[in-house]
Design a protein around this motif. Structure first.
Motif, PDB file in Angstrom:
ATOM      1  N   VAL A 113      33.508  46.579  36.859  1.00  0.00           N
ATOM      2  CA  VAL A 113      33.476  46.676  38.468  1.00  0.00           C
ATOM      3  C   VAL A 113      34.180  45.700  39.134  1.00  0.00           C
ATOM      4  CG1 VAL A 113      32.079  46.770  40.312  1.00  0.00           C
ATOM      5  CG2 VAL A 113      31.097  47.702  38.119  1.00  0.00           C
ATOM      6  N   TYR A 114      34.904  46.122  40.027  1.00  0.00           N
ATOM      7  CA  TYR A 114      35.891  45.010  40.675  1.00  0.00           C
ATOM      8  C   TYR A 114      35.654  45.427  42.400  1.00  0.00           C
ATOM      9  CZ  TYR A 114      40.020  42.935  43.029  1.00  0.00           C
ATOM     10  OH  TYR A 114      40.981  41.943  43.694  1.00  0.00           O
ATOM     11  N   ALA A 115      35.090  44.347  42.992  1.00  0.00           N
ATOM     12  CA  ALA A 115      34.825  44.339  44.383  1.00  0.00           C
ATOM     13  C   ALA A 115      35.723  43.341  45.279  1.00  0.00           C
ATOM     14  CB  ALA A 115      33.360  43.866  44.618  1.00  0.00           C
ATOM     15  N   VAL A 116      36.182  43.796  46.456  1.00  0.00           N
ATOM     16  CA  VAL A 116      37.312  43.180  47.088  1.00  0.00           C
ATOM     17  C   VAL A 116      36.493  42.864  48.612  1.00  0.00           C
ATOM     18  CG1 VAL A 116      39.261  42.851  48.232  1.00  0.00           C
ATOM     19  CG2 VAL A 116      39.128  44.257  45.896  1.00  0.00           C
ATOM     20  N   PHE A 117      36.494  41.819  48.999  1.00  0.00           N
ATOM     21  CA  PHE A 117      36.113  41.440  50.552  1.00  0.00           C
ATOM     22  C   PHE A 117      37.177  40.900  51.084  1.00  0.00           C
ATOM     23  CE2 PHE A 117      32.362  41.751  47.860  1.00  0.00           C
ATOM     24  CZ  PHE A 117      31.361  42.338  48.337  1.00  0.00           C
ATOM     25  N   ASP A 118      37.566  41.273  52.367  1.00  0.00           N
ATOM     26  CA  ASP A 118      38.601  40.956  52.999  1.00  0.00           C
ATOM     27  C   ASP A 118      38.475  40.316  54.402  1.00  0.00           C
ATOM     28  OD1 ASP A 118      41.436  40.674  54.119  1.00  0.00           O
ATOM     29  OD2 ASP A 118      42.166  42.631  53.250  1.00  0.00           O
ATOM     30  N   PRO A 119      38.264  39.154  54.435  1.00  0.00           N
ATOM     31  CA  PRO A 119      38.192  38.348  55.925  1.00  0.00           C
ATOM     32  C   PRO A 119      39.102  38.799  56.780  1.00  0.00           C
ATOM     33  CG  PRO A 119      37.578  36.974  53.910  1.00  0.00           C
ATOM     34  CD  PRO A 119      38.400  38.114  53.460  1.00  0.00           C
ATOM     35  N   ARG A 120      40.422  39.102  56.403  1.00  0.00           N
ATOM     36  CA  ARG A 120      41.311  39.376  57.624  1.00  0.00           C
ATOM     37  C   ARG A 120      40.960  40.622  58.311  1.00  0.00           C
ATOM     38  NH1 ARG A 120      46.294  41.286  54.927  1.00  0.00           N
ATOM     39  NH2 ARG A 120      44.891  42.507  53.888  1.00  0.00           N
ATOM     40  N   THR A 121      40.532  41.616  57.510  1.00  0.00           N
ATOM     41  CA  THR A 121      40.058  42.844  58.601  1.00  0.00           C
ATOM     42  C   THR A 121      38.595  43.120  58.645  1.00  0.00           C
ATOM     43  OG1 THR A 121      40.080  43.817  56.173  1.00  0.00           O
ATOM     44  CG2 THR A 121      42.183  43.719  57.659  1.00  0.00           C
ATOM     45  N   GLY A 122      37.571  42.451  57.741  1.00  0.00           N
ATOM     46  CA  GLY A 122      36.262  42.654  57.928  1.00  0.00           C
ATOM     47  C   GLY A 122      36.037  44.069  57.207  1.00  0.00           C
ATOM     48  N   THR A 123      36.752  44.203  56.093  1.00  0.00           N
ATOM     49  CA  THR A 123      36.531  45.156  55.227  1.00  0.00           C
ATOM     50  C   THR A 123      36.446  45.185  53.864  1.00  0.00           C
ATOM     51  OG1 THR A 123      38.987  45.873  54.983  1.00  0.00           O
ATOM     52  CG2 THR A 123      37.714  46.815  57.006  1.00  0.00           C
ATOM     53  N   GLY A 124      36.367  46.173  52.740  1.00  0.00           N
ATOM     54  CA  GLY A 124      36.426  46.021  51.619  1.00  0.00           C
ATOM     55  C   GLY A 124      36.351  47.058  50.652  1.00  0.00           C
ATOM     56  N   ALA A 125      36.362  46.886  49.452  1.00  0.00           N
ATOM     57  CA  ALA A 125      36.024  48.190  48.558  1.00  0.00           C
ATOM     58  C   ALA A 125      35.555  47.633  47.108  1.00  0.00           C
ATOM     59  CB  ALA A 125      37.393  48.623  48.340  1.00  0.00           C
ATOM     60  N   VAL A 126      34.914  48.671  46.588  1.00  0.00           N
ATOM     61  CA  VAL A 126      34.374  48.281  45.069  1.00  0.00           C
ATOM     62  C   VAL A 126      35.059  49.481  44.308  1.00  0.00           C
ATOM     63  CG1 VAL A 126      32.189  48.257  43.545  1.00  0.00           C
ATOM     64  CG2 VAL A 126      32.183  47.568  46.123  1.00  0.00           C
ATOM     65  N   MET A 127      35.578  49.055  43.215  1.00  0.00           N
ATOM     66  CA  MET A 127      36.146  50.009  42.317  1.00  0.00           C
ATOM     67  C   MET A 127      35.431  50.186  40.879  1.00  0.00           C
ATOM     68  SD  MET A 127      38.374  49.343  44.655  1.00  0.00           S
ATOM     69  CE  MET A 127      38.863  47.574  44.592  1.00  0.00           C
ATOM     70  N   THR A 128      35.337  51.312  40.592  1.00  0.00           N
ATOM     71  CA  THR A 128      34.795  51.656  39.339  1.00  0.00           C
ATOM     72  C   THR A 128      35.318  52.678  38.466  1.00  0.00           C
ATOM     73  OG1 THR A 128      33.018  53.100  40.500  1.00  0.00           O
ATOM     74  CG2 THR A 128      32.480  50.604  40.255  1.00  0.00           C
ATOM     75  N   ASP A 129      34.573  53.097  37.373  1.00  0.00           N
ATOM     76  CA  ASP A 129      34.913  53.975  36.460  1.00  0.00           C
ATOM     77  C   ASP A 129      36.483  53.996  35.992  1.00  0.00           C
ATOM     78  OD1 ASP A 129      32.508  55.179  36.890  1.00  0.00           O
ATOM     79  OD2 ASP A 129      33.079  55.956  38.871  1.00  0.00           O
ATOM     80  N   ILE A 130      36.756  53.035  35.155  1.00  0.00           N
ATOM     81  CA  ILE A 130      38.007  52.883  34.489  1.00  0.00           C
ATOM     82  C   ILE A 130      38.208  54.294  33.747  1.00  0.00           C
ATOM     83  CG2 ILE A 130      39.407  51.716  32.978  1.00  0.00           C
ATOM     84  CD1 ILE A 130      37.626  49.126  33.463  1.00  0.00           C
ATOM     85  N   HIS A 131      39.502  54.652  33.899  1.00  0.00           N
ATOM     86  CA  HIS A 131      40.216  55.808  33.124  1.00  0.00           C
ATOM     87  C   HIS A 131      41.409  55.635  32.962  1.00  0.00           C
ATOM     88  CE1 HIS A 131      42.407  58.041  36.272  1.00  0.00           C
ATOM     89  NE2 HIS A 131      41.874  56.882  36.783  1.00  0.00           N
ATOM     90  N   PRO A 132      42.032  56.582  31.713  1.00  0.00           N
ATOM     91  CA  PRO A 132      43.222  56.246  31.352  1.00  0.00           C
ATOM     92  C   PRO A 132      44.226  56.986  32.177  1.00  0.00           C
ATOM     93  CG  PRO A 132      42.168  57.760  29.935  1.00  0.00           C
ATOM     94  CD  PRO A 132      41.107  57.257  30.761  1.00  0.00           C
ATOM     95  N   THR A 133      45.446  56.227  32.530  1.00  0.00           N
ATOM     96  CA  THR A 133      46.403  57.153  33.242  1.00  0.00           C
ATOM     97  C   THR A 133      47.748  56.780  32.523  1.00  0.00           C
ATOM     98  OG1 THR A 133      47.132  55.266  34.436  1.00  0.00           O
ATOM     99  CG2 THR A 133      45.218  56.534  35.302  1.00  0.00           C
ATOM    100  N   PRO A 134      48.799  57.455  32.791  1.00  0.00           N
ATOM    101  CA  PRO A 134      50.048  57.036  32.162  1.00  0.00           C
ATOM    102  C   PRO A 134      50.472  55.659  32.329  1.00  0.00           C
ATOM    103  CG  PRO A 134      50.260  59.150  33.178  1.00  0.00           C
ATOM    104  CD  PRO A 134      49.021  58.638  33.604  1.00  0.00           C
ATOM    105  N   GLU A 135      50.024  54.994  33.440  1.00  0.00           N
ATOM    106  CA  GLU A 135      50.552  53.498  33.730  1.00  0.00           C
ATOM    107  C   GLU A 135      49.396  52.762  32.941  1.00  0.00           C
ATOM    108  OE1 GLU A 135      50.218  55.856  36.563  1.00  0.00           O
ATOM    109  OE2 GLU A 135      52.465  56.563  35.991  1.00  0.00           O
TER     110      GLU A 135
END
Length: 198
Positions: free
Chosen positions: A142-164
């Protein structure tokens, strides 16, 4: 062919160890914070602002109120390191079992429950792009980002394989004032500080 492959791996490992030695040699001697990414060494020149640190403190306190006692929201050292991938990061906040902190050297990224970053005013792409890529690559679930510049954020989950390489498949955006769930624990974002002049 196998020899070349082994030589390339050994060369990459030597380069990584050289970068790691440099980063460790600069601790407390040069301004800013050094980390090692897939592209090389990243330097955040600005010392964290009071609002950055206050955000990390409030998030730590709020998470520790709702998590089991054996799980902590740790700020500070050591780094999170995956030598085979050539990545060494230091999240603003690491959600980790206290028992998994009892190690010599860096934390194994696969023992983290979550990495939380407060976006830096000086280098937001590092938090929104580089760390999002690197944390998935080294297995932080899990990766959570809190952005005091914009007062927004996001939580990233569910790692999956990609070509990169491995990437987060799920992204849940939020705005300050809403409740947000990080690794199964829900906290308020009410009252988190914003950077001025943004």
């Amino acid at each position: 062919m196998t020899i070349a492959s082994n030589d390339a791996r050994q060369g990459a490992s030597l380069l990584y160890r050289t970068m790691r030695d440099f980063v460790h040699s600069t601790d407390d001697t040069l301004p800013g914070k050094f980390e090692i990414t897939k592209e090389g060494i990243v330097l955040d020149m600005m010392a964290p602002s009071g609002r950055h640190e206050l955000t990390a403190l409030r998030l730590r306190k709020r998470l520790e109120k709702v998590m089991p006692e054996e799980i902590v929201a740790h700020t500070g050292e050591p780094d999170v390191e995956d030598e085979p991938e050539g990545i060494m990061r230091r999240p603003d906040l690491m959600v980790i079992a206290e028992a998994d902190m009892d190690v010599d050297g860096s934390f194994d990224p696969r023992t983290l429950v979550a990495a939380v970053e407060v976006v830096s005013r000086s280098n937001p792409d590092n938090d929104w792009r580089g760390k999002m890529r690197d944390y998935a690559l080294i297995g932080v679930p899990v990766y959570a980002v809190f952005d005091p510049r914009t007062g927004t954020g996001a939580v990233m989950t569910d790692i999956h394989p990609t070509p990169e390489g491995p990437r987060y498949a799920t992204r849940k955006d939020f705005v300050y004032g809403e409740d947000v769930t990080v690794a199964g624990w829900t906290i308020s974002t009410e009252g988190l500080p914003r950077y001025e002049n943004e």
